[in-house]
Design a protein around this motif. Structure first.
Motif, PDB file in Angstrom:
ATOM      1  N   THR A 104      36.991  28.401  11.758  1.00  0.00           N
ATOM      2  CA  THR A 104      37.885  29.184  12.955  1.00  0.00           C
ATOM      3  C   THR A 104      38.071  28.556  13.953  1.00  0.00           C
ATOM      4  O   THR A 104      38.102  28.734  15.188  1.00  0.00           O
ATOM      5  N   GLN A 105      38.491  27.042  13.878  1.00  0.00           N
ATOM      6  CA  GLN A 105      39.186  26.730  14.506  1.00  0.00           C
ATOM      7  C   GLN A 105      40.731  26.925  14.600  1.00  0.00           C
ATOM      8  O   GLN A 105      41.973  26.428  15.211  1.00  0.00           O
ATOM      9  N   GLN A 109      43.923  32.956  18.409  1.00  0.00           N
ATOM     10  CA  GLN A 109      43.584  33.945  19.653  1.00  0.00           C
ATOM     11  C   GLN A 109      43.007  35.327  19.629  1.00  0.00           C
ATOM     12  O   GLN A 109      42.187  35.637  20.534  1.00  0.00           O
ATOM     13  N   ASP A 113      38.004  35.509  20.840  1.00  0.00           N
ATOM     14  CA  ASP A 113      38.308  34.468  21.765  1.00  0.00           C
ATOM     15  C   ASP A 113      37.556  33.068  22.484  1.00  0.00           C
ATOM     16  O   ASP A 113      37.511  33.412  21.310  1.00  0.00           O
ATOM     17  N   GLU A 114      37.770  31.910  22.543  1.00  0.00           N
ATOM     18  CA  GLU A 114      37.659  31.122  22.950  1.00  0.00           C
ATOM     19  C   GLU A 114      36.413  31.374  23.306  1.00  0.00           C
ATOM     20  O   GLU A 114      34.927  30.303  22.514  1.00  0.00           O
ATOM     21  N   SER A 115      35.437  31.599  24.003  1.00  0.00           N
ATOM     22  CA  SER A 115      33.891  31.134  24.386  1.00  0.00           C
ATOM     23  C   SER A 115      33.077  31.450  22.801  1.00  0.00           C
ATOM     24  O   SER A 115      32.103  31.117  22.309  1.00  0.00           O
ATOM     25  N   ARG A 117      34.426  31.397  20.043  1.00  0.00           N
ATOM     26  CA  ARG A 117      35.348  29.713  18.623  1.00  0.00           C
ATOM     27  C   ARG A 117      34.293  28.529  19.278  1.00  0.00           C
ATOM     28  O   ARG A 117      33.907  28.382  18.162  1.00  0.00           O
ATOM     29  N   GLN A 118      34.055  28.229  20.868  1.00  0.00           N
ATOM     30  CA  GLN A 118      33.322  27.469  21.135  1.00  0.00           C
ATOM     31  C   GLN A 118      31.797  27.799  20.426  1.00  0.00           C
ATOM     32  O   GLN A 118      31.209  26.696  19.840  1.00  0.00           O
TER      33      GLN A 118
END
Length: 123
Positions: A104-105, A109, A113-115, A117-118
């Motif tokens: 996942t890291q 992109q 999206d970043e959310s 992924r986090q």
């Protein structure tokens, strides 16, 4: 009779000479064509060797990519199965969880999206 024969032979000499010259020109052209065909054949063999090398390189790269993708798919499948069973605590300490975290890291992109992924990395 003999003079008629000599006379006929003398009239045929220019025709025979021109036939010989034409044949010599055809022979020269045939030799040039053969030489060109041999060069073309050699070039084609070289091109085939180069294409084969490129295909082998691409096949090797594909095999490496496929092996990595298969590993990632297996890690995701294990993660899903563990989460479905409700053993999230023990899953987090497994090698599959670490593989999923690295996956996942490394996802671009465009795909995640970043959310999202986090959220995946945080559990």
């Amino acid at each position: 009779d003999l003079s008629a024969s000599i006379s006929d032979a003398e009239t045929k000499v220019p025709a025979v000479t021109s036939d010989i010259e034409a044949s010599e020109q055809k022979l020269a052209q045939s030799k040039e064509d053969l030489k060109q065909a041999q060069e073309d054949r050699s070039s084609a063999k070289d091109a085939m060797k180069e294409a084969t090398a490129i295909r082998e390189k691409e096949a090797s790269a594909y095999a490496a990519f496929k092996a990595d993708a298969d590993t990632n798919v297996a890690a995701i499948a294990k993660a899903v199965a563990a989460i479905e069973k409700g053993v999230a605590g023990s899953f987090l300490q497994s090698a599959s969880a670490q593989s999923l975290r690295r996956l996942t890291q490394s996802i671009s992109q465009d795909l995640l999206d970043e959310s999202d992924r986090q959220e995946l990395v945080s559990f």
